[in-house]
Design an enzyme around this catalytic site. Sequence first.
Site, PDB file in Angstrom:
ATOM      1  N   GLY A 259       0.763  -1.247   0.000  1.00 52.70           N
ATOM      2  CA  GLY A 259       0.000   0.000   0.000  1.00 52.70           C
ATOM      3  C   GLY A 259       0.789   1.289   0.000  1.00 52.70           C
ATOM      4  O   GLY A 259       0.204   2.369  -0.186  1.00 52.70           O
ATOM      5  N   PRO A 294       4.746  -5.230  -0.700  1.00 53.98           N
ATOM      6  CA  PRO A 294       4.756  -3.976  -1.473  1.00 53.98           C
ATOM      7  C   PRO A 294       4.678  -4.237  -2.973  1.00 53.98           C
ATOM      8  O   PRO A 294       5.208  -5.237  -3.461  1.00 53.98           O
ATOM      9  CB  PRO A 294       6.110  -3.353  -1.121  1.00 53.98           C
ATOM     10  CG  PRO A 294       6.987  -4.525  -0.809  1.00 53.98           C
ATOM     11  CD  PRO A 294       6.099  -5.582  -0.202  1.00 53.98           C
ATOM     12  N   GLY A 295       4.017  -3.359  -3.686  1.00 53.86           N
ATOM     13  CA  GLY A 295       3.925  -3.472  -5.134  1.00 53.86           C
ATOM     14  C   GLY A 295       4.289  -2.153  -5.788  1.00 53.86           C
ATOM     15  O   GLY A 295       5.381  -1.949  -6.306  1.00 53.86           O
ATOM     16  N   ARG A 296       3.333  -1.193  -5.703  1.00 45.81           N
ATOM     17  CA  ARG A 296       3.479   0.093  -6.386  1.00 45.81           C
ATOM     18  C   ARG A 296       4.809   0.801  -6.079  1.00 45.81           C
ATOM     19  O   ARG A 296       5.449   1.324  -6.979  1.00 45.81           O
ATOM     20  CB  ARG A 296       2.332   1.016  -5.959  1.00 45.81           C
ATOM     21  CG  ARG A 296       2.284   2.334  -6.687  1.00 45.81           C
ATOM     22  CD  ARG A 296       1.305   3.297  -6.015  1.00 45.81           C
ATOM     23  NE  ARG A 296       0.024   2.709  -5.802  1.00 45.81           N
ATOM     24  CZ  ARG A 296      -0.991   2.736  -6.673  1.00 45.81           C
ATOM     25  NH1 ARG A 296      -0.841   3.350  -7.816  1.00 45.81           N
ATOM     26  NH2 ARG A 296      -2.134   2.169  -6.379  1.00 45.81           N
ATOM     27  N   ARG A 331      -5.399   3.810 -15.725  1.00 47.25           N
ATOM     28  CA  ARG A 331      -5.494   4.490 -14.421  1.00 47.25           C
ATOM     29  C   ARG A 331      -6.167   5.875 -14.487  1.00 47.25           C
ATOM     30  O   ARG A 331      -7.034   6.155 -13.657  1.00 47.25           O
ATOM     31  CB  ARG A 331      -4.121   4.593 -13.740  1.00 47.25           C
ATOM     32  CG  ARG A 331      -3.431   3.243 -13.538  1.00 47.25           C
ATOM     33  CD  ARG A 331      -2.219   3.320 -12.613  1.00 47.25           C
ATOM     34  NE  ARG A 331      -2.606   3.615 -11.257  1.00 47.25           N
ATOM     35  CZ  ARG A 331      -2.466   4.782 -10.691  1.00 47.25           C
ATOM     36  NH1 ARG A 331      -1.901   5.770 -11.329  1.00 47.25           N
ATOM     37  NH2 ARG A 331      -2.892   4.974  -9.466  1.00 47.25           N
ATOM     38  N   CYS A 363     -12.642   5.045 -28.433  1.00 44.41           N
ATOM     39  CA  CYS A 363     -13.944   5.710 -28.556  1.00 44.41           C
ATOM     40  C   CYS A 363     -14.681   5.752 -27.220  1.00 44.41           C
ATOM     41  O   CYS A 363     -15.709   5.096 -27.027  1.00 44.41           O
ATOM     42  CB  CYS A 363     -14.772   5.016 -29.624  1.00 44.41           C
ATOM     43  SG  CYS A 363     -14.116   5.397 -31.233  1.00 44.41           S
ATOM     44  N   TYR A 392       0.625  -1.314 -12.122  1.00 38.05           N
ATOM     45  CA  TYR A 392      -0.786  -1.198 -12.520  1.00 38.05           C
ATOM     46  C   TYR A 392      -0.907  -0.513 -13.890  1.00 38.05           C
ATOM     47  O   TYR A 392      -1.830   0.258 -14.127  1.00 38.05           O
ATOM     48  CB  TYR A 392      -1.601  -0.471 -11.436  1.00 38.05           C
ATOM     49  CG  TYR A 392      -1.432  -1.123 -10.079  1.00 38.05           C
ATOM     50  CD1 TYR A 392      -1.925  -2.415  -9.868  1.00 38.05           C
ATOM     51  CD2 TYR A 392      -0.743  -0.500  -9.041  1.00 38.05           C
ATOM     52  CE1 TYR A 392      -1.734  -3.057  -8.646  1.00 38.05           C
ATOM     53  CE2 TYR A 392      -0.554  -1.139  -7.819  1.00 38.05           C
ATOM     54  CZ  TYR A 392      -1.052  -2.407  -7.635  1.00 38.05           C
ATOM     55  OH  TYR A 392      -0.869  -3.043  -6.442  1.00 38.05           O
TER      56      TYR A 392
HETATM   57  C1  LIG Z   1      -3.528  -8.055  -0.564  1.00 39.84           C
HETATM   58  C2  LIG Z   1      -2.686  -7.039  -1.250  1.00 39.84           C
HETATM   59  N1  LIG Z   1      -1.385  -6.987  -0.961  1.00 39.84           N
HETATM   60  C3  LIG Z   1      -0.561  -6.097  -1.549  1.00 39.84           C
HETATM   61  C4  LIG Z   1      -1.026  -5.188  -2.468  1.00 39.84           C
HETATM   62  C5  LIG Z   1      -0.060  -4.236  -3.069  1.00 39.84           C
HETATM   63  O1  LIG Z   1      -0.385  -2.942  -2.847  1.00 39.84           O
HETATM   64  P1  LIG Z   1       0.561  -1.758  -3.343  1.00 39.84           P
HETATM   65  O2  LIG Z   1       0.835  -1.967  -4.778  1.00 39.84           O
HETATM   66  O3  LIG Z   1      -0.238  -0.555  -3.085  1.00 39.84           O
HETATM   67  O4  LIG Z   1       1.809  -1.820  -2.516  1.00 39.84           O
HETATM   68  C6  LIG Z   1      -2.406  -5.178  -2.787  1.00 39.84           C
HETATM   69  C7  LIG Z   1      -2.970  -4.159  -3.681  1.00 39.84           C
HETATM   70  O5  LIG Z   1      -3.608  -3.217  -3.243  1.00 39.84           O
HETATM   71  C8  LIG Z   1      -3.251  -6.141  -2.174  1.00 39.84           C
HETATM   72  O6  LIG Z   1      -4.549  -6.193  -2.477  1.00 39.84           O
HETATM   73  N1  LIG Z   2      -5.055  -0.786  -9.715  1.00 39.17           N
HETATM   74  C1  LIG Z   2      -4.894   0.204  -8.675  1.00 39.17           C
HETATM   75  C2  LIG Z   2      -4.309  -0.379  -7.420  1.00 39.17           C
HETATM   76  C3  LIG Z   2      -5.119  -1.509  -6.894  1.00 39.17           C
HETATM   77  C4  LIG Z   2      -4.363  -2.317  -5.949  1.00 39.17           C
HETATM   78  C5  LIG Z   2      -4.924  -3.695  -5.778  1.00 39.17           C
HETATM   79  N2  LIG Z   2      -5.803  -3.842  -4.652  1.00 39.17           N
HETATM   80  C6  LIG Z   2      -4.095   1.378  -9.204  1.00 39.17           C
HETATM   81  O1  LIG Z   2      -3.767   1.405 -10.362  1.00 39.17           O
HETATM   82  O2  LIG Z   2      -3.837   2.309  -8.492  1.00 39.17           O
END
Ligand SMILES: Cc1ncc(COP(=O)(O)O)c(C=O)c1O
Ligand SMILES: N[C@@H](CCCC[NH3+])C(=O)O
Length: 440
Positions: A259, A294-296, A331, A363, A392
Amino acid sequence: MISSATDPIPFSLLSSRPQFSIDPDKGLMMEKVALSEIAQKVGTPSWVISATTLRQRAQEFQKAFKERNLPIQFHFAVKAQDHKACLTLLRNLGYGADVVSGGELNRALAAGIKPENIVFSGVGKTDDELRQAISLSIAQVNVESAEELFRLNELALSSGKKIRVALRVNPNVDAGTHAKITTGRAENKFGIQYHDIIPLYRKAQTELKGLHVIGLAVHLGSQIITEHPYLAGFEKLANIVRSLRQANLTVEELDCGGGLGIRYRNEKAPLPSMLANVIYNTLGNLDVKLRLEPGRWLAAPSGILLSQIIDIKKGTKNFAIVDAGMNDLVRPAMYESWHGILPLKAFAKDTPLTHYDVVGPICESSDVFAHNRLLPELHRGDLVAFLDAGAYGSVMSSTYNSHPLAAQIMVEDDKWAVIRERQTLDDILRTERLPEWLES
Ligand SMILES: Cc1ncc(COP(=O)(O)O)c(C=O)c1O
Ligand SMILES: N[C@@H](CCCC[NH3+])C(=O)O
């Protein structure tokens, strides 16, 4: 989405993004590679990811927690960026994976991530997906409901193998982010309601013999840019741990989710050290093994979407129509999100700027990347980069309006390679069939 006087002007976007520079002859560079060379050889739209940036950010995340001496295993959230090359790079740094489908699970395995480093989250896991998780003995399944818990127990019993399980708590905390990416409110579909956790945990740990209940998981939402939601969520988690232990139940592990947000526009983006401090202060003395997903934060700033201007349409407004659309980067259309836009042609700090609506060819009126964005004057054929698109981005793209999926490229130092070929229309048509009665 309306640009305002406080929007960062194009040049200032570069100052906080060390992976980019402007070469007077070659234009915008990612690491030591001219992005125009990639566009020329591979075409547009194309996703480009900087391996060095991804690696450095992944290491910065690890360092913040090491400094706090927190025993923690990181699981990259595959949903943010699922390319095998990225997963392999992260695996080499010690990252495991957080997956939410059988597809992501098998991608993680294909990237060489060991089952014991994979956690499986997500609100709708099929029997087949859970059976595979059981047979692989993955690190843990984060269970999202009582129904899923009982189903998983039955599946484990019939396979004769125990599965490690964490209960995902819905703490009813507002992540203070866009409503569509908040996951920890009571009205969201995710997790088990806070007040239901203790009886369910007791039942799972004492009666459900197919399960090894190791602890709890929480994920509050995405693009979180203050410490408050984390503080509130983790304090609630710590309270549950104390109550469970008072009831003589065992809690060995806590999965704190992901997050952490980034600076897309003007946000005061937090650093991983903020998250490390909050975790240290709220969960640090519980004597548990910790996990994070972590992802984003790792992937978003590492990647861009390259696109070419098809036309400049002038009138009451200037539209810059690009060849990437909401089918590529959804997005802005989906969350009104803001992405920096940089022209690839070299431009000076004092270049005069013009307002543009930057739009795609799809479109749909929502196929707009930016309203009233100040940019150096643009012309048909010019190339632009949409910034912070490494998370994403490619993973959410579609073939709407029969646009094939864009190519993906990885850059490292002065090297670059195509890591996913551009899809062709033939690739799309190959899987389509005519019903017999329509064949002529
Ligand atoms: C269960 C879970 N873990 C981790 C993440 C990764 O979140 P972020 O990309 O915001 O770090 C998400 C996406 O919201 C998620 O749903
Ligand atoms: N897809 C979203 C984040 C969702 C994370 C998954 N629960 C974005 O682009 O910001």
